[in-house]
Design an enzyme around this catalytic site. Structure first.
Site, PDB file in Angstrom:
ATOM      1  N   GLY A 160      29.823  45.320  62.622  1.00 33.14           N
ATOM      2  CA  GLY A 160      30.014  44.148  63.492  1.00 33.14           C
ATOM      3  C   GLY A 160      31.382  43.520  63.331  1.00 33.14           C
ATOM      4  N   LYS A 211      26.305  55.049  62.038  1.00 30.78           N
ATOM      5  CA  LYS A 211      27.478  54.349  61.501  1.00 30.78           C
ATOM      6  C   LYS A 211      28.092  55.127  60.344  1.00 30.78           C
ATOM      7  CE  LYS A 211      25.669  49.903  62.955  1.00 30.78           C
ATOM      8  NZ  LYS A 211      24.735  48.839  62.575  1.00 30.78           N
ATOM      9  N   ILE A 240      33.085  42.845  60.647  1.00 30.34           N
ATOM     10  CA  ILE A 240      33.885  43.191  59.462  1.00 30.34           C
ATOM     11  C   ILE A 240      35.034  44.100  59.885  1.00 30.34           C
ATOM     12  CG2 ILE A 240      33.832  44.179  57.138  1.00 30.34           C
ATOM     13  CD1 ILE A 240      30.765  43.931  57.215  1.00 30.34           C
ATOM     14  N   GLY A 245      25.971  40.096  65.967  1.00 24.12           N
ATOM     15  CA  GLY A 245      26.093  38.746  66.522  1.00 24.12           C
ATOM     16  C   GLY A 245      27.202  38.702  67.556  1.00 24.12           C
ATOM     17  N   VAL A 258      30.871  49.727  63.787  1.00 28.14           N
ATOM     18  CA  VAL A 258      30.336  49.731  62.419  1.00 28.14           C
ATOM     19  C   VAL A 258      30.647  48.386  61.762  1.00 28.14           C
ATOM     20  CG1 VAL A 258      30.312  50.919  60.187  1.00 28.14           C
ATOM     21  CG2 VAL A 258      30.894  52.190  62.262  1.00 28.14           C
ATOM     22  N   GLY A 292      15.200  37.466  66.528  1.00 27.59           N
ATOM     23  CA  GLY A 292      16.168  38.239  67.311  1.00 27.59           C
ATOM     24  C   GLY A 292      17.009  39.186  66.466  1.00 27.59           C
TER      25      GLY A 292
END
Ligand SMILES: NC(=O)c1ccc[n+]([C@@H]2O[C@H](COP(=O)([O-])OP(=O)(O)OC[C@H]3O[C@@H](n4cnc5c(N)ncnc54)[C@H](OP(=O)(O)O)[C@@H]3O)[C@@H](O)[C@H]2O)c1
Length: 431
Positions: free
Chosen positions: A135, A206, A137, A303, A133, A188
């Site tokens: 990325g 999430k 963070i 990412g 959840v 992307g």
């Protein structure tokens, strides 16, 4: 603990390659903190040739899952293949083989998290999923550890970067939904099949993970009300702007007394709301607790390296637990029986766009209809539509229950002066 901890990667795509990159490039700091070396010793892939040139001599690439999962030299397995069934099989086998597991897989945890935690516990293994959840963070550990002593009553967030990118472009650049989606795919940010993102399913998964952690209740995916942003008309975003609101795909998890409600839906936020200024592929989550008040977590929701940072925090946690000999003890079981809030009782403001007959008294008629249900207006726009003899009326209501708003919709649809209700959305006023 030995002087080296071997990590096995299942998958070497966007996230997997980021994990290896961080391990290879930040060894000094990792060793300083953990007093041991971390090494990616084995990587499972499907196509060896594709990855051959990406790893050095010290890492074995294999297409045989057993080489990683049942390898005695490996301590931690990182599952970053994605998907549900295959990943579940791999993780179950790894836990049964006594390996600690780190995964970034929200789909799997939302669907099978309870089962996997049980197996992990039975085998004294850690199972962590910080990257699932938000990325990069640091969110899940902030909720489960940082806010461990608080009573969290509301989580509201933007937890899907793809849809936030699309909505930002629609809002700021007046792109249509189709153009914004196409651009997101070119860059992307959106997958070739964007269904899970644009229909809100990814965000719902999430929110399930967040709700379980925050409320210690076994919330399931089926309990979440989900609507996505596909085909959202640009007109609504434009009207929203004129009224001082920004459209976002918002996930909420709310606890009221002992009942919870989890939803994902396109929502108008008043422009002063801190989440309204979260743009492009960024994520942000607002967590409100009885004691802490309001906290906000913001950062890259996806990412390679950002997500790998979260995976690394789990690997570090596993190794620290090994030092202390407390692996498999960190999972907090659900404390409360599941109790869901009746959705009809949820209270919020609403945006509604109505096509009405362009004739004297039509607006008064509509106002009267809302008044009968005790729903007052905060803001209104009224203008003739492009269609002849049709007026477009956009209303932001004050707070009312969903049940009461649904009654208003029913009455609007029955009314002689209303041609149709073109759209309606929830509105979040203050944070
Ligand atoms: N990308 C992000 O920013 C992000 C952020 C948060 C969470 N996640 C989650 O992280 C996970 C991985 O995502 P990703 O973006 O890294 O995916 P990806 O780039 O598609 O990489 C997947 C990797 O797994 C391999 N793989 C897939 N199925 C396999 C199988 N059955 N056996 C062996 N290898 C297999 C692929 O190999 P081939 O190339 O040979 O097929 C590839 O190396 C997903 O659960 C995703 O939801 C991703």
């Amino acid at each position: 603990l030995g002087k080296k901890v071997n990590v096995g990667l299942l998958g070497f795509g966007v996230v997997g390659s980021g994990v290896k990159q961080i391990i290879d490039n930040n060894q000094e700091k990792l060793q300083h903190q953990l007093d041991c070396e971390i090494n990616v010793s084995h990587i499972l892939v499907r196509n060896l040739e594709k990855y051959e040139n990406m790893v050095g001599q010290s890492t074995v690439l294999t297409t045989n899952p057993n080489d990683v999962i049942n390898n005695d030299t490996i301590d931690v397995i990182v599952e970053v293949v994605g998907g549900v069934e295959q990943a579940r099989e791999y993780i179950l086998q790894a836990l049964q083989a006594g390996k600690h597991v780190v995964t970034a897989n929200k789909d799997l945890i939302a669907l099978h998290g309870t089962e996997l935690h049980r197996i992990a516990k039975e085998n004294n293994c850690d199972l962590f999923y910080e990257a699932s959840v938000g990325g990069g963070i640091p969110l899940l550990r902030s909720i489960s550890d940082g806010l461990a002593a608080d009573r969290i009553h509301k989580i509201i967030g933007i937890v899907n970067g793809t849809t936030n990118y699309i909505l930002t472009k629609m809002n700021d650049e007046s792109w249509t939904y189709t153009d914004a989606l196409q651009k997101a795919q070119e860059l992307g940010f959106a997958e070739a099949d964007p269904t899970a993102d644009v229909e809100g399913l990814d965000a719902a998964r999430k929110m399930v993970i967040l709700a379980r952690l925050a409320f210690l209740m076994d919330v399931e995916l089926d309990d979440v009300t989900v609507s996505g942003i596909s085909g959202l008309p640009l007109e609504d975003l434009t009207y929203g702007q004129q009224l001082g609101y920004t459209m976002k795909l918002i996930g909420t998890a709310t606890k009221n007394k002992d009942a919870v409600e989890v939803s994902v839906q396109p929502t108008f936020l008043c422009n002063e709301h801190p989440l309204a200024s979260v743009k492009n592929e960024y994520n942000a989550v607002y967590v409100s607790g009885e004691f802490v008040g309001e906290t906000m977590f913001y950062g890259p929701g996806a990412g390679s390296l950002p997500t790998a940072t979260a995976v690394m925090s789990d690997i570090v946690a596993v190794i620290k637990n090994k030092h202390l000999n407390v692996n498999g003890k960190q999972y907090i079981e659900p404390l409360y029986d599941k109790k869901l809030l009746d959705k009809e009782d949820t209270i919020s403001q609403f945006y509604v766009r109505i096509h009405a007959k362009d004739e004297t008294g039509a607006f008064a008629n509509i106002s009267q209809l809302f008044k009968q249900l005790n729903i007052s207006f905060e803001r209104i726009i009224q203008k003739p539509s492009k269609e002849t003899k049709v007026a477009e009326i956009v209303i932001i209501t004050h707070k009312t229950s969903l049940a009461n708003f649904n009654k208003a919709l029913e009455k609007l649809n029955e009314s002689d002066v209303v041609k149709n209700v073109a759209s309606y959305y929830r509105v979040e006023g203050d944070a």
